[in-house]
Motif scaffolding. Structure first.
Motif, PDB file in Angstrom:
ATOM      1  N   VAL A 142      72.415  61.707  16.774  1.00 58.11           N
ATOM      2  CA  VAL A 142      72.978  61.982  18.252  1.00 58.11           C
ATOM      3  C   VAL A 142      74.272  62.473  18.200  1.00 58.11           C
ATOM      4  O   VAL A 142      75.067  62.407  17.069  1.00 58.11           O
ATOM      5  CB  VAL A 142      72.935  60.357  18.776  1.00 58.11           C
ATOM      6  CG1 VAL A 142      73.680  60.354  20.304  1.00 58.11           C
ATOM      7  CG2 VAL A 142      71.622  59.617  18.751  1.00 58.11           C
ATOM      8  N   ILE A 143      74.614  63.335  19.208  1.00 60.23           N
ATOM      9  CA  ILE A 143      76.058  63.670  19.607  1.00 60.23           C
ATOM     10  C   ILE A 143      76.574  63.411  20.798  1.00 60.23           C
ATOM     11  O   ILE A 143      75.791  62.959  21.695  1.00 60.23           O
ATOM     12  CB  ILE A 143      76.108  65.110  19.218  1.00 60.23           C
ATOM     13  CG1 ILE A 143      75.546  65.860  20.406  1.00 60.23           C
ATOM     14  CG2 ILE A 143      75.730  65.644  17.921  1.00 60.23           C
ATOM     15  CD1 ILE A 143      75.800  67.479  20.424  1.00 60.23           C
ATOM     16  N   ILE A 144      77.867  63.157  20.819  1.00 62.22           N
ATOM     17  CA  ILE A 144      78.639  62.861  22.205  1.00 62.22           C
ATOM     18  C   ILE A 144      79.346  63.906  22.543  1.00 62.22           C
ATOM     19  O   ILE A 144      80.180  64.531  21.511  1.00 62.22           O
ATOM     20  CB  ILE A 144      79.454  61.656  21.988  1.00 62.22           C
ATOM     21  CG1 ILE A 144      78.579  60.331  21.518  1.00 62.22           C
ATOM     22  CG2 ILE A 144      80.153  61.171  23.265  1.00 62.22           C
ATOM     23  CD1 ILE A 144      79.494  59.101  20.943  1.00 62.22           C
ATOM     24  N   ILE A 145      79.349  64.330  23.714  1.00 65.77           N
ATOM     25  CA  ILE A 145      80.655  65.450  24.290  1.00 65.77           C
ATOM     26  C   ILE A 145      81.187  64.633  25.663  1.00 65.77           C
ATOM     27  O   ILE A 145      80.595  64.551  26.524  1.00 65.77           O
ATOM     28  CB  ILE A 145      79.534  66.537  24.517  1.00 65.77           C
ATOM     29  CG1 ILE A 145      78.814  67.224  23.688  1.00 65.77           C
ATOM     30  CG2 ILE A 145      80.701  67.719  25.022  1.00 65.77           C
ATOM     31  CD1 ILE A 145      77.827  68.158  23.876  1.00 65.77           C
ATOM     32  N   ASP A 146      82.440  64.611  25.437  1.00 63.86           N
ATOM     33  CA  ASP A 146      83.162  63.990  26.483  1.00 63.86           C
ATOM     34  C   ASP A 146      84.548  64.101  26.269  1.00 63.86           C
ATOM     35  O   ASP A 146      85.028  64.155  25.268  1.00 63.86           O
ATOM     36  CB  ASP A 146      82.944  62.448  26.782  1.00 63.86           C
ATOM     37  CG  ASP A 146      83.405  62.055  28.094  1.00 63.86           C
ATOM     38  OD1 ASP A 146      82.490  61.488  28.759  1.00 63.86           O
ATOM     39  OD2 ASP A 146      84.601  62.257  28.316  1.00 63.86           O
ATOM     40  N   ASP A 147      85.384  64.712  27.324  1.00 60.68           N
ATOM     41  CA  ASP A 147      86.894  64.987  27.046  1.00 60.68           C
ATOM     42  C   ASP A 147      87.555  63.831  27.090  1.00 60.68           C
ATOM     43  O   ASP A 147      88.948  64.226  27.065  1.00 60.68           O
ATOM     44  CB  ASP A 147      87.193  66.177  28.125  1.00 60.68           C
ATOM     45  CG  ASP A 147      87.137  65.793  29.405  1.00 60.68           C
ATOM     46  OD1 ASP A 147      87.929  66.317  30.224  1.00 60.68           O
ATOM     47  OD2 ASP A 147      86.033  64.805  29.894  1.00 60.68           O
ATOM     48  N   ALA A 167      88.601  57.919  25.431  1.00 62.06           N
ATOM     49  CA  ALA A 167      88.294  56.478  25.628  1.00 62.06           C
ATOM     50  C   ALA A 167      86.840  56.525  25.721  1.00 62.06           C
ATOM     51  O   ALA A 167      86.290  55.398  25.147  1.00 62.06           O
ATOM     52  CB  ALA A 167      88.849  55.874  27.070  1.00 62.06           C
ATOM     53  N   MET A 168      86.193  57.337  26.325  1.00 60.02           N
ATOM     54  CA  MET A 168      84.570  57.379  26.405  1.00 60.02           C
ATOM     55  C   MET A 168      84.117  57.363  25.064  1.00 60.02           C
ATOM     56  O   MET A 168      83.093  56.870  24.646  1.00 60.02           O
ATOM     57  CB  MET A 168      84.174  58.557  27.168  1.00 60.02           C
ATOM     58  CG  MET A 168      82.859  58.281  27.764  1.00 60.02           C
ATOM     59  SD  MET A 168      82.674  56.754  28.862  1.00 60.02           S
ATOM     60  CE  MET A 168      80.997  56.816  28.863  1.00 60.02           C
ATOM     61  N   HIS A 169      84.621  58.311  24.095  1.00 66.41           N
ATOM     62  CA  HIS A 169      84.184  58.314  22.718  1.00 66.41           C
ATOM     63  C   HIS A 169      84.371  56.982  22.012  1.00 66.41           C
ATOM     64  O   HIS A 169      83.171  56.546  21.464  1.00 66.41           O
ATOM     65  CB  HIS A 169      84.999  59.604  22.160  1.00 66.41           C
ATOM     66  CG  HIS A 169      84.574  60.725  22.276  1.00 66.41           C
ATOM     67  ND1 HIS A 169      84.245  61.510  21.280  1.00 66.41           N
ATOM     68  CD2 HIS A 169      84.842  61.559  23.538  1.00 66.41           C
ATOM     69  CE1 HIS A 169      84.222  62.591  21.844  1.00 66.41           C
ATOM     70  NE2 HIS A 169      84.649  62.718  23.128  1.00 66.41           N
ATOM     71  N   PHE A 225      74.344  63.027  24.495  1.00 66.94           N
ATOM     72  CA  PHE A 225      75.011  62.664  25.467  1.00 66.94           C
ATOM     73  C   PHE A 225      76.332  63.291  25.964  1.00 66.94           C
ATOM     74  O   PHE A 225      77.084  63.463  25.131  1.00 66.94           O
ATOM     75  CB  PHE A 225      75.646  60.966  25.168  1.00 66.94           C
ATOM     76  CG  PHE A 225      74.419  60.069  24.951  1.00 66.94           C
ATOM     77  CD1 PHE A 225      74.015  59.947  23.560  1.00 66.94           C
ATOM     78  CD2 PHE A 225      73.890  59.635  26.087  1.00 66.94           C
ATOM     79  CE1 PHE A 225      72.904  58.751  23.210  1.00 66.94           C
ATOM     80  CE2 PHE A 225      72.874  58.538  25.797  1.00 66.94           C
ATOM     81  CZ  PHE A 225      72.620  58.200  24.621  1.00 66.94           C
ATOM     82  N   VAL A 226      76.314  63.842  27.482  1.00 68.51           N
ATOM     83  CA  VAL A 226      77.239  64.747  27.538  1.00 68.51           C
ATOM     84  C   VAL A 226      77.685  64.456  28.879  1.00 68.51           C
ATOM     85  O   VAL A 226      77.153  64.205  30.090  1.00 68.51           O
ATOM     86  CB  VAL A 226      76.678  66.270  27.676  1.00 68.51           C
ATOM     87  CG1 VAL A 226      75.678  66.240  28.506  1.00 68.51           C
ATOM     88  CG2 VAL A 226      77.764  67.156  27.868  1.00 68.51           C
ATOM     89  N   ASP A 227      79.106  64.480  29.280  1.00 68.64           N
ATOM     90  CA  ASP A 227      79.814  64.377  30.454  1.00 68.64           C
ATOM     91  C   ASP A 227      79.496  65.680  31.302  1.00 68.64           C
ATOM     92  O   ASP A 227      79.339  66.601  30.730  1.00 68.64           O
ATOM     93  CB  ASP A 227      81.212  63.853  30.175  1.00 68.64           C
ATOM     94  CG  ASP A 227      81.787  63.524  31.633  1.00 68.64           C
ATOM     95  OD1 ASP A 227      83.177  63.746  31.516  1.00 68.64           O
ATOM     96  OD2 ASP A 227      81.249  63.427  32.314  1.00 68.64           O
ATOM     97  N   SER A 239      80.848  64.302  17.258  1.00 71.40           N
ATOM     98  CA  SER A 239      81.623  63.696  18.687  1.00 71.40           C
ATOM     99  C   SER A 239      82.448  64.925  18.862  1.00 71.40           C
ATOM    100  O   SER A 239      83.435  65.226  18.240  1.00 71.40           O
ATOM    101  CB  SER A 239      82.485  62.430  18.264  1.00 71.40           C
ATOM    102  OG  SER A 239      83.034  62.080  19.300  1.00 71.40           O
ATOM    103  N   PHE A 240      82.234  65.281  20.052  1.00 71.12           N
ATOM    104  CA  PHE A 240      83.064  66.548  20.525  1.00 71.12           C
ATOM    105  C   PHE A 240      83.965  66.324  21.845  1.00 71.12           C
ATOM    106  O   PHE A 240      83.467  65.756  23.063  1.00 71.12           O
ATOM    107  CB  PHE A 240      82.126  67.686  20.656  1.00 71.12           C
ATOM    108  CG  PHE A 240      81.383  68.018  19.416  1.00 71.12           C
ATOM    109  CD1 PHE A 240      80.081  67.582  19.280  1.00 71.12           C
ATOM    110  CD2 PHE A 240      81.889  68.839  18.513  1.00 71.12           C
ATOM    111  CE1 PHE A 240      79.317  67.557  18.131  1.00 71.12           C
ATOM    112  CE2 PHE A 240      80.922  69.063  17.477  1.00 71.12           C
ATOM    113  CZ  PHE A 240      79.695  68.475  17.106  1.00 71.12           C
ATOM    114  N   SER A 241      85.112  66.843  22.072  1.00 70.45           N
ATOM    115  CA  SER A 241      85.512  67.037  23.268  1.00 70.45           C
ATOM    116  C   SER A 241      85.590  67.970  24.250  1.00 70.45           C
ATOM    117  O   SER A 241      86.113  68.096  25.382  1.00 70.45           O
ATOM    118  CB  SER A 241      87.277  66.656  22.969  1.00 70.45           C
ATOM    119  OG  SER A 241      87.717  67.850  22.058  1.00 70.45           O
TER     120      SER A 241
END
Length: 378
Positions: free
Chosen positions: A3-8, A11-13, A51-53, A31-33
């Motif tokens: 899994v990866i996360i993308i959110d700027d 706090a969400m990370h 998971f992406v914002d 984990s990417f901003s």
């Protein structure tokens, strides 16, 4: 599952990492901003779930997802956002799910478990395939293709050899006369040229089938041709058989119905426009629409609103004037309490109707819209 996360938002990370850490058999590999680095990672590494914002600087989550899809990646994408109004656009890029902030552990867990289940089903399907058996499949939905389990994919000798294959396939082993073939496929040529061209095309098709050990499946005599479908799997036959076996879609067969819908990868022969096939293209398209609408009703009854919306958007992309699909989509958006998307969809439908054929939505559609809007405003 990777899994990866993308959110700027940092706090969400932290929130997502804490929640994901509670799920077993899941590995957070990135984990990417911002999306640029995330896109590069996805193109070069194995990733099962993203998971992406949606609201991101420079390139938003929807644009990122579109790039991933255009590159051919089928990675499951889950949008996490504060804005419900993006739901329709999310399903345009085949979102796996759409979660509105604030994210809660239970909601996140359901999404991940569904992703786990789908991945397990894919593994079981792969395991069932016997690599020693060279099964051949004929594909006519969304294009014209032949494939084997050994990875051999068709290379058509000419566009006419592909057309002849499609023509004979639709006759399902029945004999077709040379005269009829010439009239339907080569009718714009002088008779002598057409006969020579047909002979050449038959030879080309026989050479293609020989690649798969199916040379004898093309039967011919002086006046007739037929394509035997013995020992071959054909997508349109599988779809039609499944359709006949499921006049009703409900809780007892909904999983089989989902699999059947996925078999329909596009209209008969895809972008190849054969005048002799128009009736069959329309018949199968109507069959698919009717079946998928029944499936969507079952999904809504089951509470799987997002899945129903995804399929309805697919139907509407195919036929933006199909009122039954529009009405089902309005009901689904109402269940999500998404008044903005409901209004947007109805207004867009009314505008398209007026522009294309100069009429207004039916009283039934207009009344449904008013009713749903009233319920959401109460």
């Amino acid at each position: 599952m990777k899994v990866i996360i993308i959110d700027d938002e940092k706090a969400m990370h932290l929130i997502m990492k804490r929640m994901l850490a509670k799920v077993t058999d899941l590995e957070l590999v990135g984990s990417f901003s911002e999306t640029a680095a995330a896109y590069s990672y996805v193109m070069n590494h194995e990733v099962d779930l993203i998971f992406v914002d949606i609201s991101m600087p420079r390139e938003n989550g929807l644009e990122f997802a579109q790039r991933v899809r255009e590159n051919g990646r089928e990675t499951k994408i889950v949008f996490i956002t504060s804005h419900k109004e993006y739901a329709l656009f999310a399903f345009d890029v085949y979102a796996f799910d759409y979660i509105v902030k604030p994210v809660v552990q239970e909601r996140l867990h359901k999404t991940i478990q569904r992703a786990f289940a789908e991945k397990q089903s894919e593994k079981l399907l792969d395991a069932k395939q016997d690599p020693t058996f060279n099964e051949v499949k004929f594909y006519c939905l969304g294009g014209i293709d032949i494939q084997s389990t050994e990875g051999v994919r068709v290379k058509w000798k000419s566009s006419k050899s592909a057309e002849l294959f499609g023509y004979l396939l639709l006759h399902k082993g029945r004999l077709v006369s040379r005269a009829r073939l010439i009239e339907d496929m080569f009718g714009d040529m002088p008779q002598k040229n057409a006969e020579i061209y047909l002979n050449t095309t038959v030879y080309q098709l026989r050479k293609v089938l020989e690649t798969y050990g199916l040379k004898e499946n093309l039967h011919s005599d002086n006046n007739h041709y037929a394509l035997s479908l013995n020992d071959v799997r054909v997508d349109i036959l599988s779809f039609e058989e499944g359709y006949r076996k499921m006049p009703v879609v409900d809780e007892s067969n909904i999983e089989q119905a989902i699999e059947l819908e996925q078999l329909y990868t596009g209209d008969l022969f895809g972008d190849r426009a054969f005048s002799w096939a128009w009736n069959e293209v329309e018949r199968l398209s109507l069959m698919y629409t009717s079946f998928t609408q029944r499936l969507c009703v079952a999904l809504l009854n089951r509470g799987e609103t997002n899945a129903a919306i995804r399929l309805l958007m697919k139907l509407i992309t195919h036929n933006e004037l199909d009122e039954e699909s529009i009405m089902l989509l309005m009901k689904a958006l109402s269940l999500q309490k998404n008044k903005e998307a409901l209004t947007q969809r109805y207004m867009q439908y009314a505008e398209t109707l007026h522009k294309e054929i100069g009429i207004e939505p039916s009283h039934e559609a207009a009344d449904l819209y008013s009713q749903l809007l009233s319920e959401l405003n109460s």
